[in-house]
Design a protein around this motif. Structure first.
Motif, mmCIF file in Angstrom:
data_model
loop_
_atom_site.group_PDB
_atom_site.id
_atom_site.type_symbol
_atom_site.label_atom_id
_atom_site.label_comp_id
_atom_site.label_asym_id
_atom_site.label_seq_id
_atom_site.Cartn_x
_atom_site.Cartn_y
_atom_site.Cartn_z
ATOM 1 N N LEU A 22 0.847 -1.196 0.000
ATOM 2 C CA LEU A 22 0.000 0.000 0.000
ATOM 3 C C LEU A 22 0.881 1.244 0.000
ATOM 4 O O LEU A 22 1.832 1.343 0.781
ATOM 5 N N PHE A 23 0.536 2.182 -0.863
ATOM 6 C CA PHE A 23 1.201 3.487 -0.893
ATOM 7 C C PHE A 23 0.167 4.562 -0.593
ATOM 8 O O PHE A 23 -0.885 4.624 -1.243
ATOM 9 N N ILE A 24 0.475 5.407 0.401
ATOM 10 C CA ILE A 24 -0.418 6.510 0.766
ATOM 11 C C ILE A 24 0.281 7.817 0.448
ATOM 12 O O ILE A 24 1.422 8.036 0.849
ATOM 13 N N ASP A 25 -0.398 8.704 -0.291
ATOM 14 C CA ASP A 25 0.159 10.018 -0.611
ATOM 15 C C ASP A 25 -0.769 11.078 -0.014
ATOM 16 O O ASP A 25 -1.985 11.023 -0.228
ATOM 17 N N HIS A 26 -0.180 12.027 0.711
ATOM 18 C CA HIS A 26 -0.988 13.015 1.429
ATOM 19 C C HIS A 26 -0.884 14.385 0.776
ATOM 20 O O HIS A 26 0.206 14.931 0.621
ATOM 21 N N HIS A 27 -2.032 14.932 0.408
ATOM 22 C CA HIS A 27 -2.109 16.235 -0.275
ATOM 23 C C HIS A 27 -3.161 17.132 0.391
ATOM 24 O O HIS A 27 -3.818 16.750 1.343
ATOM 25 N N HIS A 28 -3.315 18.324 -0.218
ATOM 26 C CA HIS A 28 -4.365 19.264 0.188
ATOM 27 C C HIS A 28 -5.102 19.785 -1.024
ATOM 28 O O HIS A 28 -4.581 19.768 -2.123
ATOM 29 N N ARG A 29 -6.310 20.314 -0.771
ATOM 30 C CA ARG A 29 -7.063 20.906 -1.871
ATOM 31 C C ARG A 29 -7.915 22.056 -1.363
ATOM 32 O O ARG A 29 -7.898 22.393 -0.192
ATOM 33 N N TYR A 30 -8.668 22.634 -2.285
ATOM 34 C CA TYR A 30 -9.531 23.754 -1.936
ATOM 35 C C TYR A 30 -10.817 23.241 -1.304
ATOM 36 O O TYR A 30 -10.919 22.099 -0.922
ATOM 37 N N SER A 31 -11.816 24.092 -1.224
ATOM 38 C CA SER A 31 -13.014 23.747 -0.458
ATOM 39 C C SER A 31 -14.139 23.230 -1.335
ATOM 40 O O SER A 31 -14.456 23.813 -2.373
ATOM 41 N N ASN A 32 -14.732 22.147 -0.893
ATOM 42 C CA ASN A 32 -15.911 21.595 -1.536
ATOM 43 C C ASN A 32 -16.970 21.331 -0.473
ATOM 44 O O ASN A 32 -16.666 21.276 0.701
ATOM 45 N N VAL A 33 -18.178 21.119 -0.930
ATOM 46 C CA VAL A 33 -19.171 20.510 -0.038
ATOM 47 C C VAL A 33 -19.220 19.028 -0.377
ATOM 48 O O VAL A 33 -18.724 18.596 -1.418
ATOM 49 N N VAL A 34 -19.830 18.235 0.514
ATOM 50 C CA VAL A 34 -19.726 16.780 0.406
ATOM 51 C C VAL A 34 -20.352 16.252 -0.881
ATOM 52 O O VAL A 34 -19.761 15.445 -1.597
ATOM 53 N N GLU A 59 -24.102 16.843 -3.817
ATOM 54 C CA GLU A 59 -25.274 17.639 -4.202
ATOM 55 C C GLU A 59 -26.310 17.652 -3.075
ATOM 56 O O GLU A 59 -27.059 18.613 -2.910
ATOM 57 N N ASP A 60 -26.341 16.551 -2.312
ATOM 58 C CA ASP A 60 -27.380 16.413 -1.278
ATOM 59 C C ASP A 60 -26.883 16.722 0.129
ATOM 60 O O ASP A 60 -27.654 16.632 1.079
ATOM 61 N N ASP A 61 -25.610 17.018 0.272
ATOM 62 C CA ASP A 61 -25.028 17.189 1.607
ATOM 63 C C ASP A 61 -24.123 18.417 1.559
ATOM 64 O O ASP A 61 -23.043 18.379 0.993
ATOM 65 N N ASP A 62 -24.601 19.536 2.129
ATOM 66 C CA ASP A 62 -23.851 20.783 1.940
ATOM 67 C C ASP A 62 -22.888 21.085 3.093
ATOM 68 O O ASP A 62 -22.479 22.228 3.282
ATOM 69 N N ARG A 63 -22.475 20.046 3.847
ATOM 70 C CA ARG A 63 -21.407 20.273 4.817
ATOM 71 C C ARG A 63 -20.089 20.475 4.071
ATOM 72 O O ARG A 63 -19.868 19.894 3.001
ATOM 73 N N LEU A 64 -19.201 21.275 4.662
ATOM 74 C CA LEU A 64 -17.879 21.476 4.062
ATOM 75 C C LEU A 64 -17.083 20.188 4.129
ATOM 76 O O LEU A 64 -16.973 19.578 5.180
ATOM 77 N N ASN A 65 -16.512 19.826 3.014
ATOM 78 C CA ASN A 65 -15.610 18.680 2.961
ATOM 79 C C ASN A 65 -14.378 18.916 3.823
ATOM 80 O O ASN A 65 -13.673 19.898 3.623
#
Ligand SMILES: [Zn+2]
Length: 408
Positions: A247-259, A261-267
Protein backbone atom coordinates in the motif's frame (compact mmCIF):
# COMPACT_ATOMS: atom_id res chain seq x y z
CA UNK A 1 11.17 35.86 -4.06
CA UNK A 2 9.65 37.63 -7.01
CA UNK A 3 6.08 36.90 -7.86
CA UNK A 4 4.43 36.73 -11.21
CA UNK A 5 1.35 38.86 -11.25
CA UNK A 6 0.04 37.30 -14.45
CA UNK A 7 0.08 33.83 -12.93
CA UNK A 8 -1.71 35.03 -9.84
CA UNK A 9 -4.35 36.82 -11.88
CA UNK A 10 -4.83 33.73 -14.02
CA UNK A 11 -5.29 31.72 -10.86
CA UNK A 12 -7.79 34.14 -9.38
CA UNK A 13 -9.71 34.15 -12.65
CA UNK A 14 -9.74 30.36 -12.57
CA UNK A 15 -11.03 30.44 -9.00
CA UNK A 16 -13.80 32.89 -9.83
CA UNK A 17 -14.82 30.82 -12.87
CA UNK A 18 -15.08 27.67 -10.82
CA UNK A 19 -17.05 29.58 -8.21
CA UNK A 20 -19.59 30.79 -10.76
CA UNK A 21 -19.95 27.29 -12.22
CA UNK A 22 -20.61 25.79 -8.82
CA UNK A 23 -22.52 28.64 -7.23
CA UNK A 24 -25.15 26.27 -5.75
CA UNK A 25 -25.44 24.76 -3.23
CA UNK A 26 -23.71 27.14 -0.82
CA UNK A 27 -22.28 25.66 2.34
CA UNK A 28 -23.41 26.06 5.89
CA UNK A 29 -20.74 28.07 7.66
CA UNK A 30 -19.27 25.18 9.64
CA UNK A 31 -15.70 26.35 8.85
CA UNK A 32 -13.44 27.24 10.41
CA UNK A 33 -12.78 29.77 7.68
CA UNK A 34 -9.95 32.19 8.02
CA UNK A 35 -11.23 35.65 8.95
CA UNK A 36 -9.92 38.65 7.00
CA UNK A 37 -8.21 40.20 10.04
CA UNK A 38 -6.72 36.90 11.15
CA UNK A 39 -3.04 36.88 10.24
CA UNK A 40 -1.76 33.52 9.10
CA UNK A 41 1.57 32.46 10.51
CA UNK A 42 2.90 29.44 8.74
CA UNK A 43 5.85 29.30 11.16
CA UNK A 44 3.63 27.21 13.43
CA UNK A 45 4.23 24.37 10.98
CA UNK A 46 7.58 22.58 10.83
CA UNK A 47 10.29 24.01 8.60
CA UNK A 48 12.70 21.53 6.99
CA UNK A 49 15.22 22.34 9.76
CA UNK A 50 12.63 21.76 12.48
CA UNK A 51 11.53 18.50 10.90
CA UNK A 52 15.12 17.27 10.86
CA UNK A 53 15.64 18.25 14.49
CA UNK A 54 12.43 16.51 15.52
CA UNK A 55 13.24 13.29 13.63
CA UNK A 56 16.74 13.15 15.15
CA UNK A 57 15.25 13.67 18.63
CA UNK A 58 12.67 10.92 18.14
CA UNK A 59 15.34 8.59 16.78
CA UNK A 60 17.49 9.22 19.88
CA UNK A 61 14.61 8.40 22.20
CA UNK A 62 13.14 5.47 20.25
CA UNK A 63 12.64 2.26 22.24
CA UNK A 64 14.67 -0.85 21.36
CA UNK A 65 15.79 -0.88 17.73
CA UNK A 66 12.34 -0.11 16.40
CA UNK A 67 13.16 2.83 14.20
CA UNK A 68 15.63 3.42 11.42
CA UNK A 69 16.24 6.95 10.12
CA UNK A 70 17.86 7.22 6.68
CA UNK A 71 18.73 10.05 4.33
CA UNK A 72 17.39 8.93 0.94
CA UNK A 73 18.24 12.01 -1.13
CA UNK A 74 18.76 15.76 -1.09
CA UNK A 75 16.43 18.46 -2.33
CA UNK A 76 17.29 20.03 -5.67
CA UNK A 77 18.32 23.55 -4.66
CA UNK A 78 18.79 23.98 -0.91
CA UNK A 79 20.07 20.40 -0.57
CA UNK A 80 17.99 19.60 2.47
CA UNK A 81 18.22 15.93 3.41
CA UNK A 82 15.12 13.94 2.47
CA UNK A 83 14.46 11.50 5.30
CA UNK A 84 12.90 8.06 5.28
CA UNK A 85 11.69 6.73 8.64
CA UNK A 86 11.45 2.95 8.74
CA UNK A 87 9.62 0.63 11.12
CA UNK A 88 10.00 -3.01 10.14
CA UNK A 89 11.92 -4.80 7.42
CA UNK A 90 11.31 -4.82 3.67
CA UNK A 91 11.98 -8.57 3.68
CA UNK A 92 8.92 -9.78 5.60
CA UNK A 93 5.60 -11.55 5.20
CA UNK A 94 3.86 -8.70 7.05
CA UNK A 95 1.89 -6.16 5.00
CA UNK A 96 4.13 -3.27 3.91
CA UNK A 97 2.97 0.35 3.82
CA UNK A 98 4.71 3.43 2.42
CA UNK A 99 3.38 6.81 3.60
CA UNK A 100 4.58 9.92 1.79
CA UNK A 101 3.75 13.56 2.52
CA UNK A 102 4.34 17.06 1.18
CA UNK A 103 5.42 16.29 -2.37
CA UNK A 104 3.81 19.71 -2.84
CA UNK A 105 5.56 22.11 -0.48
CA UNK A 106 2.38 24.03 0.36
CA UNK A 107 0.55 20.87 1.51
CA UNK A 108 1.96 20.23 4.94
CA UNK A 109 -0.51 18.77 7.42
CA UNK A 110 0.25 15.18 6.43
CA UNK A 111 3.81 15.83 7.57
CA UNK A 112 2.59 17.08 10.95
CA UNK A 113 0.32 14.02 11.32
CA UNK A 114 3.07 11.63 10.23
CA UNK A 115 5.57 13.01 12.72
CA UNK A 116 2.99 12.58 15.51
CA UNK A 117 2.48 8.98 14.39
CA UNK A 118 6.23 8.36 14.02
CA UNK A 119 6.68 9.57 17.59
CA UNK A 120 4.04 7.12 18.85
CA UNK A 121 5.50 4.21 16.90
CA UNK A 122 9.01 5.01 18.14
CA UNK A 123 8.33 5.76 21.77
CA UNK A 124 5.00 4.32 22.94
CA UNK A 125 4.61 1.06 24.82
CA UNK A 126 0.85 1.00 24.26
CA UNK A 127 -0.55 -2.42 23.36
CA UNK A 128 -2.07 -1.29 20.04
CA UNK A 129 1.22 0.28 18.97
CA UNK A 130 3.07 -2.94 19.81
CA UNK A 131 0.52 -4.92 17.77
CA UNK A 132 1.14 -2.61 14.82
CA UNK A 133 4.93 -2.91 15.10
CA UNK A 134 4.72 -6.70 15.31
CA UNK A 135 2.40 -7.11 12.35
CA UNK A 136 3.06 -4.28 9.87
CA UNK A 137 6.09 -2.78 8.16
CA UNK A 138 5.59 0.95 7.70
CA UNK A 139 7.99 3.42 6.13
CA UNK A 140 7.50 7.17 5.85
CA UNK A 141 8.90 9.99 3.79
CA UNK A 142 7.65 13.03 5.66
CA UNK A 143 8.15 16.17 3.55
CA UNK A 144 9.38 14.90 0.19
CA UNK A 145 9.75 18.48 -1.11
CA UNK A 146 11.59 20.54 1.55
CA UNK A 147 12.54 23.32 -0.91
CA UNK A 148 8.87 24.06 -1.57
CA UNK A 149 8.20 23.96 2.17
CA UNK A 150 10.27 27.03 3.02
CA UNK A 151 8.08 29.97 4.12
CA UNK A 152 8.23 33.17 2.07
CA UNK A 153 6.34 36.45 2.30
CA UNK A 154 3.83 37.72 -0.23
CA UNK A 155 1.65 40.82 -0.10
CA UNK A 156 -1.25 38.53 0.82
CA UNK A 157 0.61 36.85 3.67
CA UNK A 158 3.00 33.99 4.21
CA UNK A 159 3.22 31.18 1.72
CA UNK A 160 4.89 27.94 0.77
CA UNK A 161 5.02 26.69 -2.78
CA UNK A 162 3.81 23.66 -4.74
CA UNK A 163 6.83 23.01 -6.92
CA UNK A 164 10.49 22.39 -6.18
CA UNK A 165 13.10 25.03 -7.08
CA UNK A 166 15.14 23.12 -9.62
CA UNK A 167 16.39 24.75 -12.82
CA UNK A 168 16.10 22.61 -15.97
CA UNK A 169 19.58 21.71 -17.14
CA UNK A 170 19.46 19.11 -19.94
CA UNK A 171 23.27 18.72 -19.93
CA UNK A 172 22.91 17.16 -16.48
CA UNK A 173 21.35 14.21 -18.30
CA UNK A 174 23.82 14.23 -21.20
CA UNK A 175 21.29 15.97 -23.45
CA UNK A 176 21.93 18.87 -25.81
CA UNK A 177 21.44 22.29 -24.29
CA UNK A 178 18.28 23.27 -26.16
CA UNK A 179 16.37 20.10 -25.24
CA UNK A 180 12.85 21.12 -24.25
CA UNK A 181 11.96 20.66 -20.57
CA UNK A 182 9.14 18.32 -19.51
CA UNK A 183 5.77 20.10 -19.54
CA UNK A 184 5.66 20.12 -15.75
CA UNK A 185 8.59 22.54 -15.52
CA UNK A 186 6.88 25.90 -15.03
CA UNK A 187 6.62 28.93 -12.76
CA UNK A 188 5.06 28.37 -9.36
CA UNK A 189 1.75 30.22 -9.31
CA UNK A 190 2.45 31.96 -6.00
CA UNK A 191 6.21 32.61 -6.00
CA UNK A 192 6.71 32.81 -9.76
CA UNK A 193 9.91 30.77 -9.38
CA UNK A 194 10.63 28.12 -12.03
CA UNK A 195 10.59 24.56 -10.80
CA UNK A 196 9.11 21.11 -11.36
CA UNK A 197 5.80 19.76 -10.15
CA UNK A 198 7.43 16.73 -8.51
CA UNK A 199 4.11 14.91 -8.57
CA UNK A 200 4.18 14.67 -12.37
CA UNK A 201 7.77 13.38 -12.54
CA UNK A 202 6.94 9.66 -12.07
CA UNK A 203 6.94 6.85 -14.61
CA UNK A 204 5.64 3.29 -14.16
CA UNK A 205 9.05 2.03 -15.36
CA UNK A 206 10.65 2.69 -11.99
CA UNK A 207 14.27 2.31 -13.11
CA UNK A 208 13.99 4.93 -15.83
CA UNK A 209 17.07 7.14 -16.10
CA UNK A 210 16.84 9.98 -18.57
CA UNK A 211 19.70 10.16 -21.10
CA UNK A 212 20.50 10.63 -24.80
CA UNK A 213 19.06 7.20 -25.68
CA UNK A 214 15.58 7.88 -24.35
CA UNK A 215 15.22 11.66 -24.75
CA UNK A 216 12.08 11.01 -26.83
CA UNK A 217 10.19 10.09 -23.64
CA UNK A 218 10.42 13.63 -22.21
CA UNK A 219 6.71 14.43 -21.97
CA UNK A 220 5.27 17.54 -23.62
CA UNK A 221 1.70 16.66 -22.71
CA UNK A 222 0.06 16.27 -19.32
CA UNK A 223 -1.37 12.85 -20.21
CA UNK A 224 2.15 11.37 -20.46
CA UNK A 225 4.19 10.09 -17.49
CA UNK A 226 7.28 11.86 -16.18
CA UNK A 227 10.97 10.97 -16.42
CA UNK A 228 12.45 11.22 -12.89
CA UNK A 229 14.43 14.43 -13.41
CA UNK A 230 13.88 15.66 -9.84
CA UNK A 231 15.97 14.29 -6.95
CA UNK A 232 12.75 14.29 -4.91
CA UNK A 233 10.91 11.86 -7.24
CA UNK A 234 14.09 9.78 -7.47
CA UNK A 235 14.26 9.51 -3.67
CA UNK A 236 10.62 8.41 -3.48
CA UNK A 237 11.08 5.89 -6.29
CA UNK A 238 14.18 4.42 -4.58
CA UNK A 239 12.27 3.89 -1.35
CA UNK A 240 9.38 2.30 -3.27
CA UNK A 241 11.80 -0.03 -5.06
CA UNK A 242 13.47 -1.04 -1.80
CA UNK A 243 10.23 -1.65 0.11
CA UNK A 244 7.93 -3.00 -2.66
CA UNK A 245 4.93 -1.92 -0.57
CA UNK A 246 1.46 -3.46 -0.63
CA UNK A 247 0.00 0.00 0.00
CA UNK A 248 1.20 3.49 -0.89
CA UNK A 249 -0.42 6.51 0.77
CA UNK A 250 0.16 10.02 -0.61
CA UNK A 251 -0.99 13.02 1.43
CA UNK A 252 -2.11 16.24 -0.27
CA UNK A 253 -4.36 19.26 0.19
CA UNK A 254 -7.06 20.91 -1.87
CA UNK A 255 -9.53 23.75 -1.94
CA UNK A 256 -13.01 23.75 -0.46
CA UNK A 257 -15.91 21.60 -1.54
CA UNK A 258 -19.17 20.51 -0.04
CA UNK A 259 -19.73 16.78 0.41
CA UNK A 260 -22.25 16.21 -2.40
CA UNK A 261 -25.27 17.64 -4.20
CA UNK A 262 -27.38 16.41 -1.28
CA UNK A 263 -25.03 17.19 1.61
CA UNK A 264 -23.85 20.78 1.94
CA UNK A 265 -21.41 20.27 4.82
CA UNK A 266 -17.88 21.48 4.06
CA UNK A 267 -15.61 18.68 2.96
CA UNK A 268 -12.81 18.10 5.45
CA UNK A 269 -11.26 15.39 3.28
CA UNK A 270 -11.49 13.85 -0.15
CA UNK A 271 -10.00 10.44 -0.78
CA UNK A 272 -9.51 8.22 -3.81
CA UNK A 273 -8.50 4.60 -4.47
CA UNK A 274 -7.71 4.91 -8.17
CA UNK A 275 -5.91 7.58 -10.23
CA UNK A 276 -5.29 5.53 -13.42
CA UNK A 277 -8.16 3.78 -15.18
CA UNK A 278 -7.99 0.04 -15.88
CA UNK A 279 -7.78 0.53 -19.67
CA UNK A 280 -4.65 2.71 -19.55
CA UNK A 281 -1.47 0.87 -20.54
CA UNK A 282 1.97 2.48 -20.44
CA UNK A 283 4.60 0.52 -22.36
CA UNK A 284 8.32 0.88 -21.89
CA UNK A 285 11.08 -1.40 -23.14
CA UNK A 286 8.58 -4.07 -24.13
CA UNK A 287 6.89 -4.15 -20.72
CA UNK A 288 3.24 -3.11 -20.29
CA UNK A 289 2.25 -1.39 -17.05
CA UNK A 290 -1.37 -1.42 -15.96
CA UNK A 291 -3.48 -1.28 -12.80
CA UNK A 292 -4.42 -4.80 -11.67
CA UNK A 293 -7.72 -5.79 -10.12
CA UNK A 294 -6.31 -7.29 -6.92
CA UNK A 295 -4.47 -4.14 -5.84
CA UNK A 296 -7.43 -2.00 -6.94
CA UNK A 297 -9.68 -4.02 -4.65
CA UNK A 298 -7.29 -3.55 -1.74
CA UNK A 299 -7.20 0.20 -2.52
CA UNK A 300 -10.99 0.30 -2.26
CA UNK A 301 -10.89 -1.66 1.02
CA UNK A 302 -8.35 0.74 2.55
CA UNK A 303 -10.19 3.90 1.43
CA UNK A 304 -13.50 2.47 2.69
CA UNK A 305 -11.95 1.45 6.00
CA UNK A 306 -10.59 4.95 6.62
CA UNK A 307 -13.87 6.52 5.53
CA UNK A 308 -15.76 4.36 8.04
CA UNK A 309 -13.21 4.96 10.83
CA UNK A 310 -13.60 8.73 10.41
CA UNK A 311 -17.41 8.49 10.51
CA UNK A 312 -17.52 6.60 13.83
CA UNK A 313 -19.45 7.98 16.83
CA UNK A 314 -19.46 11.74 17.16
CA UNK A 315 -16.44 12.12 14.92
CA UNK A 316 -15.85 15.75 13.87
CA UNK A 317 -14.29 14.40 10.64
CA UNK A 318 -17.38 12.97 8.99
CA UNK A 319 -17.69 15.27 5.98
CA UNK A 320 -15.74 13.13 3.51
CA UNK A 321 -16.23 12.35 -0.16
CA UNK A 322 -14.47 10.81 -3.11
CA UNK A 323 -12.01 12.89 -5.14
CA UNK A 324 -13.06 13.49 -8.77
CA UNK A 325 -12.05 10.83 -11.30
CA UNK A 326 -8.63 11.44 -12.86
CA UNK A 327 -6.20 9.55 -15.10
CA UNK A 328 -2.66 10.46 -14.06
CA UNK A 329 0.00 7.79 -14.68
CA UNK A 330 2.76 10.40 -14.10
CA UNK A 331 1.91 10.90 -10.43
CA UNK A 332 3.52 8.88 -7.64
CA UNK A 333 0.15 7.27 -6.91
CA UNK A 334 -0.41 6.52 -10.60
CA UNK A 335 2.99 4.98 -11.32
CA UNK A 336 3.05 2.98 -8.11
CA UNK A 337 -0.47 1.67 -8.68
CA UNK A 338 0.72 0.36 -12.07
CA UNK A 339 3.39 -1.61 -10.17
CA UNK A 340 1.04 -3.65 -8.03
CA UNK A 341 0.64 -1.34 -5.02
CA UNK A 342 -2.75 -0.48 -3.58
CA UNK A 343 -3.10 3.28 -3.09
CA UNK A 344 -4.86 5.89 -1.04
CA UNK A 345 -4.91 9.62 -1.66
CA UNK A 346 -5.65 12.12 1.11
CA UNK A 347 -6.81 15.50 -0.14
CA UNK A 348 -7.33 17.48 3.03
CA UNK A 349 -8.93 20.91 3.01
CA UNK A 350 -6.61 23.94 3.27
CA UNK A 351 -3.31 24.69 1.57
CA UNK A 352 -0.45 26.72 3.01
CA UNK A 353 -0.53 29.57 0.55
CA UNK A 354 -2.62 32.77 0.62
CA UNK A 355 -5.46 31.38 -1.56
CA UNK A 356 -5.94 28.12 0.29
CA UNK A 357 -5.15 28.19 3.95
CA UNK A 358 -7.85 28.05 6.55
CA UNK A 359 -6.01 29.15 9.73
CA UNK A 360 -4.38 27.61 12.77
CA UNK A 361 -7.50 26.09 14.34
CA UNK A 362 -8.35 24.21 11.16
CA UNK A 363 -4.74 23.06 10.83
CA UNK A 364 -5.02 21.33 14.20
CA UNK A 365 -8.28 19.62 13.24
CA UNK A 366 -7.08 18.45 9.85
CA UNK A 367 -3.79 17.18 11.27
CA UNK A 368 -5.80 15.14 13.78
CA UNK A 369 -8.04 13.82 11.00
CA UNK A 370 -5.02 12.59 9.03
CA UNK A 371 -3.46 11.12 12.17
CA UNK A 372 -6.62 9.11 12.87
CA UNK A 373 -6.83 7.95 9.24
CA UNK A 374 -3.20 6.83 9.11
CA UNK A 375 -3.25 5.23 12.55
CA UNK A 376 -6.46 3.32 11.80
CA UNK A 377 -4.96 2.08 8.53
CA UNK A 378 -1.98 0.59 10.37
CA UNK A 379 -4.29 -0.92 12.99
CA UNK A 380 -6.60 -2.32 10.29
CA UNK A 381 -3.68 -4.10 8.62
CA UNK A 382 -2.25 -5.28 11.95
CA UNK A 383 -5.56 -6.88 12.95
CA UNK A 384 -6.51 -7.97 9.43
CA UNK A 385 -9.82 -6.08 9.66
CA UNK A 386 -9.09 -4.21 6.43
CA UNK A 387 -9.39 -7.43 4.43
CA UNK A 388 -12.97 -7.90 5.69
CA UNK A 389 -14.22 -4.69 4.06
CA UNK A 390 -16.42 -5.13 0.98
CA UNK A 391 -14.70 -3.11 -1.80
CA UNK A 392 -18.14 -2.36 -3.28
CA UNK A 393 -18.68 -0.01 -0.33
CA UNK A 394 -16.21 2.37 -1.98
CA UNK A 395 -18.20 2.62 -5.22
CA UNK A 396 -21.64 2.65 -3.67
CA UNK A 397 -21.48 4.36 -0.28
CA UNK A 398 -18.86 7.11 -0.33
CA UNK A 399 -20.38 10.41 -1.56
CA UNK A 400 -19.14 11.50 -4.95
CA UNK A 401 -19.33 14.59 -7.15
CA UNK A 402 -18.93 17.30 -4.54
CA UNK A 403 -19.38 20.82 -5.90
CA UNK A 404 -16.59 23.29 -5.26
CA UNK A 405 -17.57 26.36 -3.28
CA UNK A 406 -16.30 29.83 -2.57
CA UNK A 407 -15.08 31.23 0.71
CA UNK A 408 -18.23 32.73 2.26
ZN1 LIG B 1 -0.82 18.05 -3.85
Amino acid sequence: MKKTLTMMLAFLLFMSLSISVFAEPQSKPNGPWIQPEQEVKLEALMSPEELEKKLLQINDRARDDRMELDVVGYSATYEYPIYAVKFGEADTDNPKIFIQTQIHGDEQLGTEASVDLIQQLAMSNNKDIRTILDNVTVWFIPMLNPDGSVVFETEQGQSKQRQNLQVWDPTEFGLVEDTAAPWYYRPDFVSGEMGFDVNRDFHPYLDLELGPDNADVIPQDSSEPGVYVTPEAQASRDVFNELQPDLFIDHHHRYSNVVSEDDDRLNTLQLIAQVVDEETVVSYDGVDYQVDEESLNLSKQVNSYVYKALQRGNSPFGAISRFPEVNLPGTALGSYSMNGAAIMLYETRGQQHPYGHTGQKANGQYTQQSYVGLYETLRGFATGEIYDVDPVFYDEEIPYGSPRISTP
